[in-house]
Design a protein around this motif. Structure first.
Motif, PDB file in Angstrom:
ATOM      1  N   GLN A 113     -11.232  -0.201  -3.876  1.00  0.00           N
ATOM      2  CA  GLN A 113     -10.900  -0.900  -5.121  1.00  0.00           C
ATOM      3  C   GLN A 113     -11.333  -2.360  -5.111  1.00  0.00           C
ATOM      4  O   GLN A 113     -11.680  -2.909  -6.162  1.00  0.00           O
ATOM      5  CB  GLN A 113      -9.409  -0.802  -5.409  1.00  0.00           C
ATOM      6  N   ILE A 114     -11.286  -2.997  -3.950  1.00  0.00           N
ATOM      7  CA  ILE A 114     -11.653  -4.422  -3.901  1.00  0.00           C
ATOM      8  C   ILE A 114     -13.000  -4.657  -3.226  1.00  0.00           C
ATOM      9  O   ILE A 114     -13.378  -5.788  -2.975  1.00  0.00           O
ATOM     10  CB  ILE A 114     -10.543  -5.279  -3.253  1.00  0.00           C
ATOM     11  N   GLN A 115     -13.693  -3.562  -2.950  1.00  0.00           N
ATOM     12  CA  GLN A 115     -15.070  -3.606  -2.447  1.00  0.00           C
ATOM     13  C   GLN A 115     -15.220  -4.321  -1.109  1.00  0.00           C
ATOM     14  O   GLN A 115     -16.033  -5.229  -0.954  1.00  0.00           O
ATOM     15  CB  GLN A 115     -15.999  -4.204  -3.498  1.00  0.00           C
ATOM     16  N   VAL A 116     -14.392  -3.914  -0.160  1.00  0.00           N
ATOM     17  CA  VAL A 116     -14.525  -4.381   1.220  1.00  0.00           C
ATOM     18  C   VAL A 116     -14.439  -3.147   2.125  1.00  0.00           C
ATOM     19  O   VAL A 116     -14.199  -2.037   1.653  1.00  0.00           O
ATOM     20  CB  VAL A 116     -13.424  -5.402   1.619  1.00  0.00           C
ATOM     21  N   SER A 117     -14.605  -3.341   3.411  1.00  0.00           N
ATOM     22  CA  SER A 117     -14.504  -2.218   4.342  1.00  0.00           C
ATOM     23  C   SER A 117     -13.041  -1.930   4.673  1.00  0.00           C
ATOM     24  O   SER A 117     -12.171  -2.794   4.529  1.00  0.00           O
ATOM     25  CB  SER A 117     -15.264  -2.524   5.633  1.00  0.00           C
ATOM     26  N   ARG A 118     -12.784  -0.713   5.112  1.00  0.00           N
ATOM     27  CA  ARG A 118     -11.445  -0.354   5.559  1.00  0.00           C
ATOM     28  C   ARG A 118     -11.026  -1.233   6.725  1.00  0.00           C
ATOM     29  O   ARG A 118      -9.867  -1.627   6.852  1.00  0.00           O
ATOM     30  CB  ARG A 118     -11.400   1.128   5.983  1.00  0.00           C
ATOM     31  N   ARG A 178       0.839  -1.205   0.000  1.00  0.00           N
ATOM     32  CA  ARG A 178       0.000   0.000   0.000  1.00  0.00           C
ATOM     33  C   ARG A 178       0.871   1.250   0.000  1.00  0.00           C
ATOM     34  O   ARG A 178       0.624   2.187  -0.756  1.00  0.00           O
ATOM     35  CB  ARG A 178      -0.920   0.033   1.226  1.00  0.00           C
ATOM     36  N   ALA A 179       1.885   1.251   0.845  1.00  0.00           N
ATOM     37  CA  ALA A 179       2.780   2.406   0.936  1.00  0.00           C
ATOM     38  C   ALA A 179       3.517   2.641  -0.384  1.00  0.00           C
ATOM     39  O   ALA A 179       3.660   3.785  -0.832  1.00  0.00           O
ATOM     40  CB  ALA A 179       3.774   2.208   2.072  1.00  0.00           C
ATOM     41  N   MET A 180       3.950   1.569  -1.007  1.00  0.00           N
ATOM     42  CA  MET A 180       4.661   1.687  -2.277  1.00  0.00           C
ATOM     43  C   MET A 180       3.779   2.296  -3.369  1.00  0.00           C
ATOM     44  O   MET A 180       4.270   2.966  -4.272  1.00  0.00           O
ATOM     45  CB  MET A 180       5.167   0.314  -2.729  1.00  0.00           C
ATOM     46  N   HIS A 181       2.478   2.037  -3.273  1.00  0.00           N
ATOM     47  CA  HIS A 181       1.530   2.552  -4.260  1.00  0.00           C
ATOM     48  C   HIS A 181       0.804   3.804  -3.769  1.00  0.00           C
ATOM     49  O   HIS A 181      -0.099   4.303  -4.430  1.00  0.00           O
ATOM     50  CB  HIS A 181       0.513   1.462  -4.622  1.00  0.00           C
ATOM     51  N   ASP A 182       1.195   4.278  -2.594  1.00  0.00           N
ATOM     52  CA  ASP A 182       0.590   5.468  -2.000  1.00  0.00           C
ATOM     53  C   ASP A 182      -0.924   5.329  -1.841  1.00  0.00           C
ATOM     54  O   ASP A 182      -1.686   6.250  -2.135  1.00  0.00           O
ATOM     55  CB  ASP A 182       0.942   6.715  -2.830  1.00  0.00           C
ATOM     56  N   PHE A 183      -1.354   4.131  -1.376  1.00  0.00           N
ATOM     57  CA  PHE A 183      -2.774   3.862  -1.117  1.00  0.00           C
ATOM     58  C   PHE A 183      -3.030   3.927   0.376  1.00  0.00           C
ATOM     59  O   PHE A 183      -2.230   3.428   1.175  1.00  0.00           O
ATOM     60  CB  PHE A 183      -3.171   2.448  -1.551  1.00  0.00           C
ATOM     61  N   THR A 184      -4.150   4.489   0.747  1.00  0.00           N
ATOM     62  CA  THR A 184      -4.616   4.367   2.125  1.00  0.00           C
ATOM     63  C   THR A 184      -5.358   3.046   2.244  1.00  0.00           C
ATOM     64  O   THR A 184      -5.669   2.401   1.228  1.00  0.00           O
ATOM     65  CB  THR A 184      -5.582   5.514   2.496  1.00  0.00           C
ATOM     66  N   GLN A 185      -5.666   2.654   3.466  1.00  0.00           N
ATOM     67  CA  GLN A 185      -6.495   1.460   3.648  1.00  0.00           C
ATOM     68  C   GLN A 185      -7.826   1.643   2.931  1.00  0.00           C
ATOM     69  O   GLN A 185      -8.336   0.707   2.320  1.00  0.00           O
ATOM     70  CB  GLN A 185      -6.720   1.176   5.140  1.00  0.00           C
ATOM     71  N   GLN A 186      -8.377   2.850   3.006  1.00  0.00           N
ATOM     72  CA  GLN A 186      -9.665   3.113   2.355  1.00  0.00           C
ATOM     73  C   GLN A 186      -9.561   3.018   0.838  1.00  0.00           C
ATOM     74  O   GLN A 186     -10.468   2.488   0.178  1.00  0.00           O
ATOM     75  CB  GLN A 186     -10.205   4.485   2.756  1.00  0.00           C
TER      76      GLN A 186
END
Length: 68
Positions: A22-27, A9-17
């Motif tokens: 993107q994968i349709q689940v909760s944070r 996630r960090a490498m792609h600069d994504f938050t948990q949210q």
């Protein structure tokens, strides 16, 4: 089961949210997977691998005690 989800996630600069959306689940689902408290289904693991364009084995690693 160990995982490298937080690192990816960090490498792609994504938050948990971001990932959750993107994968349709909760944070909270992402959070529990990262903490090793929840083992995702095969389908969910494949969705994560698809988002990061890696193999499932690049995200998840079995620990010795996972076999027993």
């Amino acid at each position: 089961m160990k995982n490298k989800l937080k690192v990816l996630r960090a490498m792609h600069d994504f938050t948990q949210q971001d990932l959750a959306d993107q994968i349709q689940v909760s944070r909270q689902t992402i959070n529990t997977i990262e903490k090793g408290k929840y083992v995702p289904s095969t389908l969910l693991a494949l969705k994560m691998a698809s988002v990061f364009k890696v193999n499932v084995f690049d995200i998840f690693e079995l620990e010795e005690n996972d076999w027993s």
